[in-house]
Design a protein around this motif. Sequence first.
Motif, mmCIF file in Angstrom:
data_model
loop_
_atom_site.group_PDB
_atom_site.id
_atom_site.type_symbol
_atom_site.label_atom_id
_atom_site.label_comp_id
_atom_site.label_asym_id
_atom_site.label_seq_id
_atom_site.Cartn_x
_atom_site.Cartn_y
_atom_site.Cartn_z
ATOM 1 N N GLY A 183 46.049 69.400 1.560
ATOM 2 C CA GLY A 183 44.887 69.823 0.798
ATOM 3 C C GLY A 183 43.643 69.168 1.361
ATOM 4 O O GLY A 183 43.716 68.180 2.106
ATOM 5 N N GLN A 241 37.558 74.197 -0.131
ATOM 6 C CA GLN A 241 38.756 74.259 0.715
ATOM 7 C C GLN A 241 39.062 75.680 1.185
ATOM 8 O O GLN A 241 39.318 75.903 2.378
ATOM 9 N N SER A 298 37.255 69.484 -2.033
ATOM 10 C CA SER A 298 38.223 70.400 -2.653
ATOM 11 C C SER A 298 37.556 71.686 -3.133
ATOM 12 O O SER A 298 38.201 72.739 -3.198
ATOM 13 N N LYS A 347 41.101 66.905 0.544
ATOM 14 C CA LYS A 347 40.843 65.916 -0.499
ATOM 15 C C LYS A 347 39.382 65.466 -0.488
ATOM 16 O O LYS A 347 38.778 65.353 0.576
#
Length: 500
Positions: free
Chosen positions: A202, A172, A169, A204
């Motif tokens: 997203g 990202q 994350s 993760k």
Amino acid sequence: MTGKAFYVTTPIYYPNDVPHIGHAYTTVLADVLARWYRLNGYDVFFLTGTDEHGLKLQRAAEKVGKTPKEFVDSMVPVFKKYWSLLEIEYSRFIRTTDPDHEELVKKVFQRLYEKGYVYKGSYSGWYCVSCEKFYSEGEYVEQGGQKLCPIHGKPLEWVEEETYFLRLSAVQDEVLKIIESGGTVFPEAYAREVVGRIRKEGLKDVSVARPKTRVYWGVELPFDRDFVAYVWIDALLNYLTGIGFMRDDDSFQKYWPEAHHIIGKDILWFHSAIWFSVLRMLGLDPPKRLIVHAYIVNRGLKMGKSTGNVVMIDDLLERYKSADAVRYLLMRLLNLEKDVEFDQSLLDSIYNGELADTYGNLVRRAGVLALRKLGGRVPRADPDPGLAELASSTIKRVAELIAEVKVSEALTATFDLLREANSYMNRTEPWALDDPTRPLYNTLEALRVATNLLYPVMPVTSELVSRAFGFQLFPPAELAFGQVEEYRVAEAPILFQKVK
């Protein structure tokens, strides 16, 4: 010499069974690109190998009563044998059990841990041993009350355990920017697929360790010896080990900026979202290109032992009697974006029509006539304008197509030249002429140009023809119609026997 480098890799393969034509499909493509760039004067490094850690291999070894190391040691020569049979010329065959690789995995994990990208936590989820991957809701298939792997069709296992996570994350936005900028993931449709998934779900954080109580066969984490590195992170790092990351900076700086990964579409996510994240965490650029291809499918499914639809390399070698023929057929089937159904009758048709008739028959006819009519010596003659123009445009077109990894189209263009050479020979009828020098010279020039262009796909055949007709293989960038002063034909080889 251009002084440029070219670095090409295949995925490293699980040595849990004998390789099949799905493995060959990827590996031959990498070898074709390596040979093309090497022929054009590039400093080429071609990396392939075996992915030897993880639960799948641990269980495969236990099943046959061997230690995992004994098991993988017995399988690696099998892979090397098949790559030798298929004329694969790699620079290094890397194993994830190689000491320099295991050392690099530890160094990378330590660096990521110290930078705060790796942290401890707990995880639960549905796990596929064959994929070495967790599947979340919506990703797996449900059938008869069971949750199945969408690729292998095997029941998933529920796993709950302590682990270490990689903080995907945190990078990202950087990874999205890389993929959305275009050109890195090729063809572009695959880039859109990854971007769509990241924007929807997203990026993760992912579990990157396994407790040794469950998976003992792996590289121990340097900061916690109760865990081993997740096999996928271990495997991806081979692309850095192979060219000397953290060990030989000159080699690494030479090759990494020119890295081309070739993979099947089933491992796209690991090689884009996850791999690009790891590279950013290490302060490294992504590969120059991630080349993704679709499958050869059999009965509508990706080939695999679990689905029982594997076509073995031995079967094709036995049927077509040469590695070059198998290489050619696999590359004629090559499609980056669409799955191709394995069809034996189609392969037979391509083999007979293109290799035996178009190419093989032309080599035989031209060679026999040169020997019979001119004693094997065919001096330079005026180029035929039409044939010369087609040859020149074919050289240029093939170079453009190879740059775009359109190998099948490049082969089609080359065989269009060979078909025209056959037609030219039929029109000019050198067998009926007292002095057939001009039509034979032009035919041999077309054959020479085509043979040069076919070398990366059919190296043994190309070298055989070049020796038989007395010409050298040129880098395609230096290839031109009308270069040979005199052909000295020593024999008229029969290249391919038809199959029935």
